[in-house]
Write an enzyme that holds these catalytic residues in place. Structure first.
Site, PDB file in Angstrom:
ATOM      1  CG  HIS A 155     -55.713 -21.287   8.923  1.00  0.00           C
ATOM      2  ND1 HIS A 155     -55.974 -21.125   7.596  1.00  0.00           N
ATOM      3  CD2 HIS A 155     -54.625 -20.511   9.185  1.00  0.00           C
ATOM      4  CE1 HIS A 155     -55.102 -20.274   7.067  1.00  0.00           C
ATOM      5  NE2 HIS A 155     -54.274 -19.896   8.008  1.00  0.00           N
ATOM      6  CB  CYS A 163     -59.955 -25.902   7.852  1.00  0.00           C
ATOM      7  SG  CYS A 163     -61.519 -25.996   6.937  1.00  0.00           S
ATOM      8  CG  HIS A 195     -60.566 -21.903   5.894  1.00  0.00           C
ATOM      9  ND1 HIS A 195     -59.951 -23.129   5.779  1.00  0.00           N
ATOM     10  CD2 HIS A 195     -59.665 -21.093   6.502  1.00  0.00           C
ATOM     11  CE1 HIS A 195     -58.726 -23.054   6.281  1.00  0.00           C
ATOM     12  NE2 HIS A 195     -58.528 -21.833   6.736  1.00  0.00           N
TER      13      HIS A 195
END
Length: 176
Positions: free
Chosen positions: A146, A82, A134
């Protein structure tokens, strides 16, 4: 002129006048001054609805859909995680050097409210019981791109999806 012609002209005249009057009213409505915009203090009214750089970031991110996931990955050929995905996108599309983890990237951006999100802004989540573990790129319409470790591919998800809604932490912007 006979009686029939006179009756037709008299009957037809008010209809013509009515049609012309309606036409004139419609034209005058089009030429009027538009109403003043709502002067609400809503967050989106203080920021433009989009930014050119944010749109570039979004378009570039869309081109990475289905790229493979790799922990620590920093480019599409090797695979992306990510933060590697965000760093790569921002570097290529906006010329920003963002490096490090999702938490490192969060410290660099300008905090914004969720209601202020625009395409190209970043969204952060707590997915490992660690703050800012994240990150994804907001693309508009309650969606973000993502690189999740699950399913192993860059993809689009909804911010309102239960998993992400429960883990959403913050948003950051790098654009005015």
């Amino acid at each position: 002129m006979d009686a029939f012609e006179r009756q037709f002209i008299l009957y037809d005249m008010p209809i013509r006048t009515l049609i012309v009057s309606i036409f004139v009213l419609l034209l005058s409505a089009c030429g009027g001054v538009p109403p003043a915009p709502d002067q609400s203090t809503d967050a989106l009214s203080r920021r433009e609805a989009y930014s050119a750089q944010g749109n570039e970031v979004t378009l570039f991110a869309l081109g990475l859909i289905d790229t493979g996931y790799r922990f620590g990955g920093k480019n599409p050929e090797a695979g992306l995680d990510c933060s590697g995905m965000v760093s790569y996108i921002y570097g290529q599309a906006a010329g920003y050097a963002l490096g490090g983890s999702a938490a490192d990237i969060a410290r660099k951006g300008r905090e914004i409210e969720r209601s202020e999100l625009r395409p190209g802004d970043l969204v952060f989540f707590n997915t490992r019981n660690t703050h800012f573990s994240h990150v994804g790129v907001y693309i508009g319409g309650d969606r973000f791109i993502h690189a999740p470790s699950s399913n192993g591919r860059v993809r689009i998800d909804q911010l309102s999806a239960r998993y992400y809604a429960q883990r959403y932490e913050a948003a950051r912007s790098f654009f005015e």
